[in-house]
Design an enzyme around this catalytic site. Sequence first.
Site, PDB file in Angstrom:
ATOM      1  N   ASP A 312      46.459 -31.681  56.297  1.00  0.00           N
ATOM      2  CA  ASP A 312      45.008 -32.033  55.371  1.00  0.00           C
ATOM      3  C   ASP A 312      44.674 -31.805  54.245  1.00  0.00           C
ATOM      4  O   ASP A 312      44.414 -31.217  53.380  1.00  0.00           O
ATOM      5  CB  ASP A 312      43.462 -31.240  55.902  1.00  0.00           C
ATOM      6  N   PHE A 383      47.477 -15.996  30.197  1.00  0.00           N
ATOM      7  CA  PHE A 383      46.425 -16.979  30.480  1.00  0.00           C
ATOM      8  C   PHE A 383      45.213 -16.041  31.398  1.00  0.00           C
ATOM      9  O   PHE A 383      45.195 -15.110  31.690  1.00  0.00           O
ATOM     10  CB  PHE A 383      46.492 -17.889  32.297  1.00  0.00           C
ATOM     11  N   THR A 384      43.709 -15.800  31.538  1.00  0.00           N
ATOM     12  CA  THR A 384      42.755 -16.034  31.951  1.00  0.00           C
ATOM     13  C   THR A 384      41.769 -16.556  32.707  1.00  0.00           C
ATOM     14  O   THR A 384      41.788 -17.462  32.658  1.00  0.00           O
ATOM     15  CB  THR A 384      42.119 -14.992  31.002  1.00  0.00           C
ATOM     16  N   GLN A 386      38.908 -16.386  32.540  1.00  0.00           N
ATOM     17  CA  GLN A 386      37.806 -17.179  31.188  1.00  0.00           C
ATOM     18  C   GLN A 386      38.560 -17.723  31.270  1.00  0.00           C
ATOM     19  O   GLN A 386      37.075 -19.029  30.570  1.00  0.00           O
ATOM     20  CB  GLN A 386      36.762 -15.510  30.780  1.00  0.00           C
ATOM     21  N   ARG A 388      40.768 -19.955  31.146  1.00  0.00           N
ATOM     22  CA  ARG A 388      41.762 -20.965  31.834  1.00  0.00           C
ATOM     23  C   ARG A 388      43.050 -21.896  30.939  1.00  0.00           C
ATOM     24  O   ARG A 388      43.526 -22.866  31.254  1.00  0.00           O
ATOM     25  CB  ARG A 388      40.675 -21.968  32.793  1.00  0.00           C
ATOM     26  N   MET A 389      43.386 -20.775  29.775  1.00  0.00           N
ATOM     27  CA  MET A 389      44.240 -21.481  29.031  1.00  0.00           C
ATOM     28  C   MET A 389      45.224 -20.613  28.652  1.00  0.00           C
ATOM     29  O   MET A 389      45.256 -19.097  28.968  1.00  0.00           O
ATOM     30  CB  MET A 389      44.022 -22.253  27.509  1.00  0.00           C
ATOM     31  N   SER A 390      46.859 -20.808  28.298  1.00  0.00           N
ATOM     32  CA  SER A 390      47.896 -19.769  28.032  1.00  0.00           C
ATOM     33  C   SER A 390      48.405 -20.663  26.610  1.00  0.00           C
ATOM     34  O   SER A 390      48.228 -21.603  26.924  1.00  0.00           O
ATOM     35  CB  SER A 390      48.614 -19.489  28.966  1.00  0.00           C
TER      36      SER A 390
END
Length: 454
Positions: A312, A383-384, A386, A388-390
């Site tokens: 799955d 990246f965090t 909150q 969701r980027m780096s």
Amino acid sequence: MTTELQDRPTTEVAHGVAVSAGAFSPRQLVHATPEALRKLDPRTQLRNPVMFVVWVGSVVVTVSAILSPSAFSILIAIWLWFTVLFANLAEAVAEGRGKAQAESLRRTKKETVARRLEKDGAEAAVPGTDLAIGDLVVVEAGETIPGDGDVVDGIATVDESAITGESAPVVREAGGDRSSVTGGTTVLSDRIVVKITTKPGESFVDRMIALVEGASRQKTPNEIALTILLAALTIIFLLSVVALQPMSAYAGGEQSLIVLTALLVCLIPTTIGALLSAIGIAGMDRLVQRNVLATSGRAVEAAGDIDTLLLDKTGTITFGNRQATELIPVGGVDVADLAAAARLSSLADQTPEGRSIVALCAAGYGLAPEAAAAEAMAEFVPFTAQTRMSGLDLAGKEIRKGAAGSLLAWAQTSSDEIKRVVDQISDDGGTPLAVAVREDGATRVLGVIRLSDV
């Protein structure tokens, strides 16, 4: 996939010591020998009627060899005891594998140190095994969650690949339906406070230990039926040998007890009885070599009839690592510009994904795999959960990579092309990461990085 067959991420048990795939390796035989000797207890032998008869015969012949020593009686005694010990050793090897795997899991649990919050707000380092329901523990990036529970404060990304097989990290945050966390998983970013919700001995790791121990040796239905048949044949041959002595005496050719015992052992299905456990080991071992843990004897037999296995999720059949495999520019952007921005945004990213992006840019576009002196002085943006980027800030330029939705919100723009590319990558089973650059107040989305499970 049925509940009786469960995939194992590797031949190592989580954070433990690898168990050899070979069923009869010398090391396993050495470790199993003491247990094989302990199985000479008649109460243990009673569980296998055939081998119990052989054990009784071994005792009788040994006593006869001591009272009336001869080369014949000594050889017969040695042969009989060797037969009994071989059967015990086969059983001990099977049980030893499960015990070794379970012990490695227990060792992992004991080695996990929790940062428990006391009533005064101070932190106390305690073993994970000492946690009780209601305890609050602090877990930060790079640390292992010490027990099953719920996030009551904070938000973080968690690597659950060791349990679920999925390589993509998941977001866990306080409140809602994404607050549950599992002991043994790893926090990748940020800081969370977890409230323990399971009693000692009932966590996921404890259930896994019980699963491994339960799978160490279970008789298959065919093995049970064969045991009944062998017991019936043993009774028949035992009665035949008992009846042979009066007839021999009547004919004037009375046989010794040693000869009759040897004859009985030869007549009864001794070899099959002794090899039943070895047959079970062979089935378990073949599954172990293919990274499958069978939780019942019926599953072992069912595995032999499987032609096609439907899974799955892709993480089940991968190593759990996501690697950059393609750069897709959008809006007329040159792929070289996208590669340069993707590389810069990942230079300080030490995750497998970040390193793979740098490697892809170096191998496919001739960019330097290491940061230059000026690049090393740039400010890294971690990246965090909150954002969701780096990325990084370099010479007035802000470069970011991350989830497409978060990146578009940061860029304060919308792009149907980006959404189309992201949806296509997701439909193909990959993970998309969008890349954008902000310079002189203008923000431009350059393209998407495709991450694929390997």
